[in-house]
Enzyme design. Structure first.
Site, PDB file in Angstrom:
ATOM      1  N   HIS A 102      31.035  36.152   4.682  1.00  0.00           N
ATOM      2  CA  HIS A 102      30.415  35.307   5.747  1.00  0.00           C
ATOM      3  C   HIS A 102      30.686  36.298   6.920  1.00  0.00           C
ATOM      4  O   HIS A 102      31.545  36.807   7.306  1.00  0.00           O
ATOM      5  CB  HIS A 102      31.386  33.908   6.078  1.00  0.00           C
ATOM      6  CG  HIS A 102      31.565  32.876   4.830  1.00  0.00           C
ATOM      7  ND1 HIS A 102      30.693  32.124   4.681  1.00  0.00           N
ATOM      8  CD2 HIS A 102      32.523  32.954   4.010  1.00  0.00           C
ATOM      9  CE1 HIS A 102      31.127  31.170   3.608  1.00  0.00           C
ATOM     10  NE2 HIS A 102      32.080  31.857   3.150  1.00  0.00           N
ATOM     11  N   GLU A 119      37.554  24.173  -3.296  1.00  0.00           N
ATOM     12  CA  GLU A 119      38.478  25.090  -2.306  1.00  0.00           C
ATOM     13  C   GLU A 119      39.625  24.908  -2.057  1.00  0.00           C
ATOM     14  O   GLU A 119      40.879  25.621  -2.116  1.00  0.00           O
ATOM     15  CB  GLU A 119      37.627  25.503  -1.121  1.00  0.00           C
ATOM     16  CG  GLU A 119      38.483  26.955  -0.389  1.00  0.00           C
ATOM     17  CD  GLU A 119      37.357  27.397   0.676  1.00  0.00           C
ATOM     18  OE1 GLU A 119      36.468  26.702   1.088  1.00  0.00           O
ATOM     19  OE2 GLU A 119      38.068  28.262   1.365  1.00  0.00           O
TER      20      GLU A 119
HETATM   21  C1  LIG Z   1      37.884  30.224   4.611  1.00  0.00           C
HETATM   22  N1  LIG Z   1      37.002  29.577   3.435  1.00  0.00           N
HETATM   23  C2  LIG Z   1      35.939  29.110   3.764  1.00  0.00           C
HETATM   24  N2  LIG Z   1      35.393  27.914   3.172  1.00  0.00           N
HETATM   25  C3  LIG Z   1      34.249  27.257   3.688  1.00  0.00           C
HETATM   26  N3  LIG Z   1      33.536  27.886   4.342  1.00  0.00           N
HETATM   27  C4  LIG Z   1      33.704  28.793   5.082  1.00  0.00           C
HETATM   28  C5  LIG Z   1      35.004  29.575   4.712  1.00  0.00           C
HETATM   29  N4  LIG Z   1      34.718  30.827   5.455  1.00  0.00           N
HETATM   30  C6  LIG Z   1      33.586  30.656   6.246  1.00  0.00           C
HETATM   31  N5  LIG Z   1      32.925  29.451   5.976  1.00  0.00           N
HETATM   32  C7  LIG Z   1      31.702  29.284   6.378  1.00  0.00           C
HETATM   33  O1  LIG Z   1      31.246  30.523   7.219  1.00  0.00           O
HETATM   34  C8  LIG Z   1      31.116  30.141   8.448  1.00  0.00           C
HETATM   35  C9  LIG Z   1      31.251  31.400   9.349  1.00  0.00           C
HETATM   36  O2  LIG Z   1      30.264  32.276   9.106  1.00  0.00           O
HETATM   37  P1  LIG Z   1      28.689  32.029   9.589  1.00  0.00           P
HETATM   38  O3  LIG Z   1      28.796  31.600  10.879  1.00  0.00           O
HETATM   39  O4  LIG Z   1      27.998  31.453   8.504  1.00  0.00           O
HETATM   40  O5  LIG Z   1      28.363  33.496   9.429  1.00  0.00           O
HETATM   41  C10 LIG Z   1      31.999  28.996   8.781  1.00  0.00           C
HETATM   42  O6  LIG Z   1      31.542  28.252  10.114  1.00  0.00           O
HETATM   43  C11 LIG Z   1      32.048  28.040   7.564  1.00  0.00           C
HETATM   44  O7  LIG Z   1      30.947  27.271   7.519  1.00  0.00           O
HETATM   45 ZN   LIG Z   2      33.298  31.361   1.599  1.00  0.00          ZN
END
Ligand SMILES: CNc1ncnc2c1ncn2[C@@H]1O[C@H](COP(=O)(O)O)[C@@H](O)[C@H]1O
Ligand SMILES: [Zn+2]
Length: 379
Positions: free
Chosen positions: A25, A233
């Site tokens: 992410h 998850e």
């Molecule tokens: C730890 N496990 C996880 N589980 C679920 N969603 C996650 C995550 N880690 C990250 N995100 C998702 O990615 C976004 C941040 O990156 P971006 O703003 O999209 O670049 C978070 O706000 C969440 O929606």
């Molecule tokens: Zn993820």
């Protein structure tokens, strides 16, 4: 002493290993130093209290609910066009530096009226960042594929420029409405020629309902856009929530996305279904242990899926948030589950088959691994 020498050698080997990253992410992969710098700037402007934010950024152990609170904070720090461009550039540079040869970055396109930001302008800022990487050759479009076969990862560590394929996945946040999720899928279609090749469903697993995103995911399927879904998850503690969770996992497996993320908390029936589906799983060891999806590294479901020869790829999830790197994740696989270098290499190589990029890119990546095999496995 001997152990630490061996550890050092293995860690270096994992850095040199060419790697494919399929689950990262953008906002979770930002360097702590950048977050601190951004927090300092906003602190100076009186928008936030720097000392409070600093403590949160530097804290190491995080539950999943804490992660999502933290993401809200990260988004305050990072969500203006120039900063989005900066973090995209840095994140690609960081992955390339550890010999990631193919990277799929996922990010949630954001509307932010106060900043004059639309989902499209947010994504344009991301793409601008990818194009502005200087020290590494970033190959962002399929049409840009060059025919030269310059090794992308140089295991002997000479100074040849590194080359990295980068592709983008647009994330649907579980907080979004059906119509917002559909907008994201349509944006992915519009930006197909800019390196966008897939859709992700992510966000806080206790928020939202599968039925809300399904129309958008179906729409992606109709348009031929591959999807990857965060699935199972974490355990939902409250009994009334366990029912929809089980239903959701079933529905996700039935949807048959091209890949699944995590799959930590499946029951026996679901494991069976997953294994017979052969849907590749993005494994995020550190993330799962830190957020409680897996009880420990040793008890992580990687071992079960690996032994069952289920298609897997090792990923970071949020390398910044969890202070890890893809090389470190490979090292953890070796040190926890006792995989040999050959097995580790095959694991890294196997991920090529699960990328969303087209066959030309796959062919080129296969060649990278073939070339690397002799040298890497000989040492
Ligand atoms: C730890 N496990 C996880 N589980 C679920 N969603 C996650 C995550 N880690 C990250 N995100 C998702 O990615 C976004 C941040 O990156 P971006 O703003 O999209 O670049 C978070 O706000 C969440 O929606
Ligand atoms: Zn993820």
């Amino acid at each position: 002493m001997e152990t630490s020498e061996a550890e050092k050698e293995m860690r270096e080997w994992c850095v040199a290993l060419p790697k494919v990253e399929l689950h990262a992410h953008l906002n979770g992969s930002v360097r702590n130093s950048t977050l601190l710098e951004l927090a300092k700037e906003l602190g100076d402007k009186g928008v936030i209290v720097f000392e409070d934010v600093k403590d949160v950024i530097m804290k190491n152990d995080r539950s999943l609910p804490e992660c999502f609170r933290l993401f809200d904070l990260f988004h305050i720090l990072t969500t203006d066009h120039d900063t989005v461009t900066r973090i995209a550039k840095e994140v690609v540079g960081d992955f390339a530096a550890e010999n990631v040869v193919y990277l799929e970055i996922r990010t949630t396109p954001k509307n932010n009226e106060a900043k004059g930001m639309t989902k499209r302008s947010y994504m344009n800022a991301v793409v601008k960042g990818l194009k502005s990487v200087e020290d590494v050759d970033v190959v962002l479009f399929d049409s840009n594929l060059r025919n030269d076969e310059t090794p992308m990862s140089d295991l002997s560590g000479d100074t040849k420029r590194k080359k990295i394929y980068v592709r983008l996945l647009l994330s649907i946040d579980r907080r979004e409405t059906t119509s917002a999720a559909l907008d994201t899928v349509n944006l992915a279609m519009e930006m197909k020629d800019q390196g966008v090749i897939g859709i992700d469903l992510s966000g806080n697993p206790v928020v939202g309902e599968w039925e809300t995103y399904l129309p958008a995911l179906e729409h992606a399927k109709d348009l031929g856009i591959p999807t990857t879904i965060h699935c199972g998850e974490m355990k939902l503690e409250l009994s009334e929530q366990q029912v929809p969770n089980r239903k959701e996992i079933q529905a996700m497996l039935d949807f048959c996305p091209q890949r699944l993320g995590h799959v930590c908390c499946l029951d026996d029936e679901e494991w069976k279904k997953l294994k017979s589906s052969m849907i590749p799983v993005e494994i995020c060891l550190t993330s799962n242990v830190m957020t409680g999806g897996a009880p420990s590294l040793e008890l992580h479901h990687f071992a079960d899926l690996y032994n069952a020869k289920h298609p897997l790829s090792i990923c970071t999830d949020d390398s910044g948030l969890f202070s890890t790197s893809l090389s470190n994740e490979y090292y953890l696989v070796a040190s926890t589950f006792g995989l040999s270098k050959t097995e580790l290499f095959r694991l890294a190589q196997g991920a090529v088959e699960f990328v969303f990029a087209d066959d030309e890119v796959k062919k080129s990546l296969r060649a990278v691994f073939e070339r690397a095999a002799a040298e890497t496995l000989a040492s």
